[in-house]
Design a protein around this motif. Structure first.
Motif, PDB file in Angstrom:
ATOM      1  N   ALA A 160       9.715  -0.187  41.931  1.00 34.49           N
ATOM      2  CA  ALA A 160       9.348  -1.601  41.753  1.00 34.49           C
ATOM      3  C   ALA A 160       9.004  -1.806  40.288  1.00 34.49           C
ATOM      4  O   ALA A 160       9.839  -1.590  39.412  1.00 34.49           O
ATOM      5  CB  ALA A 160       8.175  -1.972  42.664  1.00 34.49           C
ATOM      6  N   SER A 161       7.758  -2.212  39.991  1.00 33.01           N
ATOM      7  CA  SER A 161       7.260  -2.302  38.612  1.00 33.01           C
ATOM      8  C   SER A 161       5.746  -2.298  38.654  1.00 33.01           C
ATOM      9  O   SER A 161       5.134  -2.662  39.669  1.00 33.01           O
ATOM     10  CB  SER A 161       7.761  -3.569  37.913  1.00 33.01           C
ATOM     11  N   ASN A 162       5.136  -1.882  37.553  1.00 33.67           N
ATOM     12  CA  ASN A 162       3.670  -1.855  37.476  1.00 33.67           C
ATOM     13  C   ASN A 162       3.069  -3.229  37.761  1.00 33.67           C
ATOM     14  O   ASN A 162       2.089  -3.354  38.510  1.00 33.67           O
ATOM     15  CB  ASN A 162       3.224  -1.397  36.088  1.00 33.67           C
ATOM     16  N   LYS A 183      11.324  -5.156  34.271  1.00 36.00           N
ATOM     17  CA  LYS A 183      10.243  -5.476  33.337  1.00 36.00           C
ATOM     18  C   LYS A 183       9.704  -6.889  33.542  1.00 36.00           C
ATOM     19  O   LYS A 183       8.546  -7.164  33.247  1.00 36.00           O
ATOM     20  CB  LYS A 183      10.724  -5.314  31.895  1.00 36.00           C
ATOM     21  N   GLU A 184      10.578  -7.800  34.000  1.00 36.56           N
ATOM     22  CA  GLU A 184      10.152  -9.183  34.221  1.00 36.56           C
ATOM     23  C   GLU A 184       9.186  -9.277  35.408  1.00 36.56           C
ATOM     24  O   GLU A 184       9.026  -8.331  36.166  1.00 36.56           O
ATOM     25  CB  GLU A 184      11.368 -10.093  34.457  1.00 36.56           C
ATOM     26  N   VAL A 185       8.560 -10.435  35.554  1.00 41.34           N
ATOM     27  CA  VAL A 185       7.595 -10.639  36.638  1.00 41.34           C
ATOM     28  C   VAL A 185       8.193 -11.605  37.665  1.00 41.34           C
ATOM     29  O   VAL A 185       8.242 -12.814  37.430  1.00 41.34           O
ATOM     30  CB  VAL A 185       6.260 -11.209  36.097  1.00 41.34           C
ATOM     31  N   PRO A 186       8.677 -11.098  38.804  1.00 40.73           N
ATOM     32  CA  PRO A 186       9.263 -11.988  39.809  1.00 40.73           C
ATOM     33  C   PRO A 186       8.192 -12.857  40.458  1.00 40.73           C
ATOM     34  O   PRO A 186       7.034 -12.449  40.591  1.00 40.73           O
ATOM     35  CB  PRO A 186       9.866 -11.015  40.825  1.00 40.73           C
ATOM     36  N   GLN A 187       8.582 -14.063  40.856  1.00 38.33           N
ATOM     37  CA  GLN A 187       7.655 -14.969  41.522  1.00 38.33           C
ATOM     38  C   GLN A 187       7.535 -14.573  42.989  1.00 38.33           C
ATOM     39  O   GLN A 187       8.536 -14.487  43.696  1.00 38.33           O
ATOM     40  CB  GLN A 187       8.141 -16.415  41.406  1.00 38.33           C
TER      41      GLN A 187
END
Length: 360
Positions: A55-57, A94-98
């Motif tokens: 996923a992402s941090n 790296k982006e932040v999904p809504q």
């Protein structure tokens, strides 16, 4: 066999032998993150394996804060850098999904597939040993580069082997001749070749994955009352019965076809190591009725081990902290046990072949 939670603790492994367990995070608007994080919120789980979440941090941080979960994790660029004794998160994006809990959005489906693809790639590279997949929504995952009705079909394409949807608990195991096939197409989909292949897959899985030396398998009929000798359909007489007879004569413990409407009504099903159902609901309705919350979806027949909880995205309770992580936890234990069983089977087979060569 699959062991009870109380017995599993004796299979605790040494630090340098911990199984690397990959997790694809599923639909971000569902309960996938919640059940995965709740499972490893118990630090004792880190004695069994090294969890690696794809996923992402920032995504995991958002989920744990929204759900008020007390966990620590280690961010890594790829699975090969995962640390034993820690919850590891591979930064796939790296982006932040809504995140919109409880909603089926295209964005959530896209990130579910990003997570799955990254996890499967790591599995193919042996950067992880086993994969546990959190639930996805079969509608919002569809895309030009992902046209599959679910995890199983994608994994069959990506991994070697003949895939079989195998729902398992320690006391009940149900495989499917056909899985995500419309009811109107089931009869035409069931061919002699398919039945032989699925029986071979389920038999081999019981031997190798569940350490059952001489598995006993029941086949459910395709038609009501298994066709009533051709009155309600000829598929059972023309396809299932000849194969069952042939395999039985060859020494395989294959029985049936049994009328599906009464098969699970008594304890008779407990006499078998596994049941092979003709189609999705014929097998999954009784399975989930008898074991919901404790069942595990295992894709048998593949070169790698993949399991999943027996439930979906549960949008109705997503983001509320109400999700029961029991099935996800069982999916972790089943994956670990199957991995160990396969390793032991391979070692025993190698030793047997070596002994045979020495005798010659």
């Amino acid at each position: 066999m699959v062991l009870s939670a109380a017995t599993k603790v004796k299979y605790m492994v040494q630090e340098n032998e911990k199984i690397r367990l990959g997790i694809s995070i599923g639909d971000l608007n569902g309960i996938g993150c919640e059940v995965a994080l709740k499972t490893f919120q118990d630090n004792r789980m880190l004695d069994f394996c090294t969890p690696i979440i794809f996923a992402s941090n920032k995504t995991i941080s958002f989920q744990k804060n929204e759900l008020e979960l007390s966990i620590n994790y280690n961010g890594v660029p790829d699975a090969s850098k995962a640390l034993s004794g820690k919850i590891n998160v591979v930064n796939v994006w790296k982006e932040v999904p809504q995140i919109k809990f409880g909603e089926a959005t295209k964005e959530a489906g896209d990130y579910a597939i990003k997570s799955l693809k990254a996890a499967v790639e790591a599995l193919k590279k042996d950067e992880i040993d086993v994969l546990v997949t959190a639930p996805i929504n079969k509608n919002n995952i569809q895309a030009e580069d992902f046209n599959f009705p679910g995890h199983t079909d994608y994994l069959v394409q990506e991994l070697e082997g003949e895939g079989l949807m195998f729902m398992v608990t320690d006391t009940l195991k149900v495989g499917l001749l056909t899985d995500h096939v419309a009811v109107k197409d089931v009869a035409n989909a069931i061919t002699t070749k398919l039945v032989r292949s699925k029986i071979a897959t389920i038999e081999n899985s019981l031997k190798i994955d569940f350490a059952i030396r001489k598995p006993k398998i029941a086949l459910l009929g395709i038609n009501p009352h298994s066709g009533d000798n051709g009155v309600i359909g000829k598929e059972d007489d023309e396809i299932l019965k000849p194969i069952i007879s042939e395999l039985s004569e060859a020494g395989h413990l294959i029985y049936g076809p049994y009328s599906a409407d009464s098969f699970f009504g008594s304890d008779g099903y407990q006499k078998f190591d596994a049941i092979l159902a003709a189609y999705h609901d014929q097998g999954l309705i009784p399975f989930k009725t008898l074991s919901f919350g404790k069942g595990v979806n295992f894709t048998a027949g593949l070169s790698k081990v993949r399991t999943s909880p027996d439930h979906g995205t549960a949008y109705e309770i997503a983001g509320q902290g109400k999700a029961d992580h029991s099935s996800f936890k069982e999916a972790v234990f089943v994956a670990l046990q199957i991995f160990k069983n396969r390793k032991e089977y391979k070692e025993l087979s190698s030793n047997k072949l070596l002994r045979q060569r020495v005798r010659r």
